[in-house]
Design a protein around this motif. Structure first.
Motif, PDB file in Angstrom:
ATOM      1  N   THR A   1      -4.204   4.031  -3.089  1.00  0.00           N
ATOM      2  CA  THR A   1      -3.365   3.526  -1.996  1.00  0.00           C
ATOM      3  C   THR A   1      -2.494   2.390  -2.518  1.00  0.00           C
ATOM      4  OG1 THR A   1      -5.234   3.984  -0.565  1.00  0.00           O
ATOM      5  CG2 THR A   1      -3.469   2.687   0.393  1.00  0.00           C
TER       6      THR A   1
ATOM      7  N   PRO B   1      -9.407   3.193   7.677  1.00  0.00           N
ATOM      8  CA  PRO B   1     -10.169   3.848   6.613  1.00  0.00           C
ATOM      9  C   PRO B   1     -11.641   3.452   6.620  1.00  0.00           C
ATOM     10  CG  PRO B   1      -8.385   2.501   5.714  1.00  0.00           C
ATOM     11  CD  PRO B   1      -8.358   2.326   7.187  1.00  0.00           C
TER      12      PRO B   1
ATOM     13  N   TYR C   1      -8.245   2.173  -3.401  1.00  0.00           N
ATOM     14  CA  TYR C   1      -8.320   3.517  -2.819  1.00  0.00           C
ATOM     15  C   TYR C   1      -8.890   3.395  -1.417  1.00  0.00           C
ATOM     16  CZ  TYR C   1      -8.301   4.316  -7.814  1.00  0.00           C
ATOM     17  OH  TYR C   1      -7.970   4.274  -9.142  1.00  0.00           O
ATOM     18  N   GLU C   2      -8.322   4.149  -0.471  1.00  0.00           N
ATOM     19  CA  GLU C   2      -8.808   4.093   0.914  1.00  0.00           C
ATOM     20  C   GLU C   2      -8.897   5.495   1.483  1.00  0.00           C
ATOM     21  OE1 GLU C   2      -6.383   0.122   2.350  1.00  0.00           O
ATOM     22  OE2 GLU C   2      -6.040   2.054   3.306  1.00  0.00           O
TER      23      GLU C   2
ATOM     24  N   LYS D   1     -13.271   1.759   1.099  1.00  0.00           N
ATOM     25  CA  LYS D   1     -12.251   1.121   0.261  1.00  0.00           C
ATOM     26  C   LYS D   1     -12.869   0.875  -1.116  1.00  0.00           C
ATOM     27  CE  LYS D   1      -8.561  -1.946   1.560  1.00  0.00           C
ATOM     28  NZ  LYS D   1      -8.102  -3.061   2.330  1.00  0.00           N
TER      29      LYS D   1
ATOM     30  N   ASP E   1       0.827  -1.204   0.000  1.00  0.00           N
ATOM     31  CA  ASP E   1       0.000   0.000   0.000  1.00  0.00           C
ATOM     32  C   ASP E   1       0.867   1.262   0.000  1.00  0.00           C
ATOM     33  OD1 ASP E   1      -1.664  -2.135   0.566  1.00  0.00           O
ATOM     34  OD2 ASP E   1      -2.946  -1.007   1.929  1.00  0.00           O
TER      35      ASP E   1
ATOM     36  N   THR F   1     -12.160   9.808  -0.940  1.00  0.00           N
ATOM     37  CA  THR F   1     -11.735   8.591  -1.635  1.00  0.00           C
ATOM     38  C   THR F   1     -12.389   8.523  -3.017  1.00  0.00           C
ATOM     39  OG1 THR F   1     -11.620   7.533   0.517  1.00  0.00           O
ATOM     40  CG2 THR F   1     -11.573   6.073  -1.387  1.00  0.00           C
TER      41      THR F   1
END
Ligand SMILES: Cc1cc2nc3c(=O)[nH]c(=O)nc-3n(C[C@H](O)[C@H](O)[C@H](O)COP(=O)(O)OP(=O)(O)OC[C@H]3O[C@@H](n4cnc5c(N)ncnc54)[C@H](O)[C@@H]3O)c2cc1C
Length: 545
Positions: A325, A294, A360-361, A297, A232, A367
């Protein structure tokens, strides 16, 4: 003391540790034998056939006898307690080395194998300091041991003129000793494994976000000592980016480094000990940047027609800032092999080309905004979206691939990985040169090989390349791999790469260090070592040329 380095220690660990095989990756219960179809394919394509001779069981392994005297063991027991020192073969064998392919092949030998002469498990910094003082006096080398996942010979019991070698296992440093929720900083014990650290932080609503493929077994101290990089890293950075401070016990005293969020107080000494691979001191705790778990996601996979198009797309995303991420791209060969092995990446949508994974987080709208921007950039750069399923499948199985290597070695294949990094402008040339060097060296020994590659970590100015090599074992497979690795190392240095982006130096990359940092750079490291470790006992033969 227990024989499995991940079984119960002399004092119960805060959280349970998963079992780690002494001669393979991970938990033996999760071993993944190859199907007959895959074995037939390997034989047809690469001539892979089972090798002669059965590997020894742990009881059958012949270990070099311990060189420590009863007096030494009594002195060490007086420091750490009798339950926290052992010279038993069953305790020495699991700490005989790391988990590179040569390490695993060595464990299969019926010849005498080397191992540390004893193992100690100190519980306090004072005990570590006393062990180091005793070893300096008695000329005993000390190898700090975290999760035992080194792939560069970082744990080899190099004797280098010392009377004996001691493995110093950090597992008892297993506390989350501080969490500053306001600043987003946590102080974690060096012996905590990745899952243990994340579990302790998650209970307070925080995450570190460091997920290397070795996550389940490697430790906080090991991550710091090797400049590890997690999958990540596009979002959370490398481990060295996360380090805010650390405590290090050296034979010359204790260092407590890192004040405030940033400092202009001279060179950053933290970065001297991050990446020092146990040669300059024993890291006991690391103060790390952490973030709230997070809330959201998003997963999305992509296909690109070829590696050059995909690499240009990743560069565009990274150079525009704040993107995914996770951001990775497999080349044509790796994508093809993954398809052959799983036959389900993207269903019918991808039959060739290169697979990229994005994750993506963060918080909801932020996000979604990063996803929208990256998506448009990837579309503009020639990518075809494949939906979330292939990216979720990658994430689900991301820590399991190393089990496949054991199955491949079992059926007579040679399988190993290596990594490097370079600026974007050098990346294509570097990839071609390393691929040609690996294939050429193996071909010279009569081995046809498959070289796969992916971009594993990205930066605005460049990226890392991670190679996986597959061929048939022939003759001495360790010598076979060493020839290929040596050719690859030379190709890396000749084509703008670094000898290691995240696996560290150990014994294996040490020959290239004078080229990497220059003779004067090597002299600087030697001078630091002479100051903090005057007797030179800390992990000799590693990192410092
Ligand atoms: C299957 C597999 C996948 C991997 N994937 C990744 C990856 O994705 N990213 C990545 O960065 N690496 C990866 N690695 C390499 C390895 O996991 C890392 O180098 C890891 O950071 C090592 O941590 P460890 O706790 O296992 O350290 P160990 O292997 O126990 O030790 C590594 C080195 O650090 C020193 N050391 C350990 N703890 C301390 C301490 N507390 N103080 C001082 N020195 C210490 C040791 O003496 C040794 O030189 C992988 C390895 C394997 C086998």
């Amino acid at each position: 003391m227990p024989s499995d380095p991940h079984a119960g220690p002399s004092k119960p660990a805060a959280l349970p540790l998963p079992p780690m095989s002494w001669n393979a990756w991970g938990d033996p219960a999760l071993a993944k034998p190859l199907s007959e179809d895959i074995k037939a394919l390997l034989e047809q394509l690469l001539g892979v056939t089972p090798q002669e001779g059965a590997a020894p069981t742990a009881d059958e392994v012949l270990l070099r006898p311990s060189a420590l005297t009863a007096q030494d063991l009594a002195a060490l027991a007086a420091i750490v307690g009798p339950d926290a020192v052992s010279a038993e073969d069953a305790d020495r064998l699991p700490r005989a080395g790391g988990k590179s392919t040569p390490d695993l092949l060595r464990r299969r030998s019926r010849e005498e194998q080397d191992a540390p002469d004893a193992v100690v498990l100190p519980g306090t910094e004072e005990e570590i300091a006393a062990v180091l003082a005793y070893c300096s006096e008695r000329r005993i080398a000390v190898v700090p041991f975290g999760g035992g996942t080194s792939v560069v010979g970082g744990l080899d019991p190099v004797r280098a003129g010392f009377d004996a070698v001691l493995s110093l296992d950090l597992r008892r440093f297993d506390a989350l000793s501080d969490l500053d929720e306001v600043s987003g900083e946590a102080t974690l014990g060096a012996g905590l494994t990745g899952p243990q650290a994340e579990q302790l932080l998650a209970a307070r609503g925080f995450e570190l976000g460091h997920y290397p493929q070795s996550f389940r077994f490697a430790t906080i101290g090991g991550f710091a000592a090797t400049r590890s990089s997690g999958q990540d890293s596009a979002g959370h950075g490398r481990f060295d980016d996360m380090v805010r401070g650390l405590r290090v016990v050296t034979p010359a005293g204790v260092l407590d480094l890192g004040r405030g969020p940033a400092s202009a107080a001279g060179p950053d000494l933290r970065q001297l000990f991050v990446g020092s691979e146990g040669t300059l001191g024993v890291i006991t705790s690391v103060r790390l940047r952490v973030h709230p778990v997070p809330a959201v996601k998003i997963h999305e996979a992509w296909s690109f027609p070829d590696f050059a198009t995909g690499a240009a797309a990743l560069r565009a995303v990274e150079q525009q800032g704040a993107g995914p991420t996770v951001l990775r791209l497999s080349d044509e060969t790796e994508t093809g092999v993954n398809l052959a092995m799983t036959a389900k990446i993207g269903g019918s949508q991808i039959t060739s080309g290169c697979l990229a994974v994005t994750v993506y987080e963060g918080t909801g709208e932020q996000t979604a905004a990063r996803h929208r921007l990256t998506r448009q950039t990837l579309l503009d750069a020639g990518g075809t979206p494949l939906g979330e399923e292939p990216a979720r499948a990658w994430e689900h199985g991301r820590f399991d691939a190393p089990y496949l290597r054991d199955a491949l070695l079992d059926c007579g294949a040679l399988c190993e990985t290596l990594e490097t990094a370079a600026n974007w402008s050098d990346l294509a040339r570097l990839k071609d040169a390393v691929t040609a060097a690996l294939q050429g060296a193996l071909q010279a020994g009569g081995t046809t090989s498959l070289v796969m590659c992916h971009i594993s970590h990205v930066y605005p100015t460049g990226a890392s390349l991670y190679f996986t090599v597959l061929g048939a074992q022939q003759g001495d497979p360790i010598a076979q791999w060493q020839a290929a690795k040596s050719a690859a190392g030379d190709a890396i240095m000749a084509n703008g790469g670094t000898i290691t982006h995240h696996h560290a130096v150990g014994t294996d990359h040490r020959p290239w260090m004078p080229q990497e940092i220059g003779e004067l750079g090597a002299a600087v490291l030697r001078a630091v070592k002479a100051t903090v470790d005057p007797a030179g006992i800390l992990n000799p033969g590693k990192l410092i040329p």
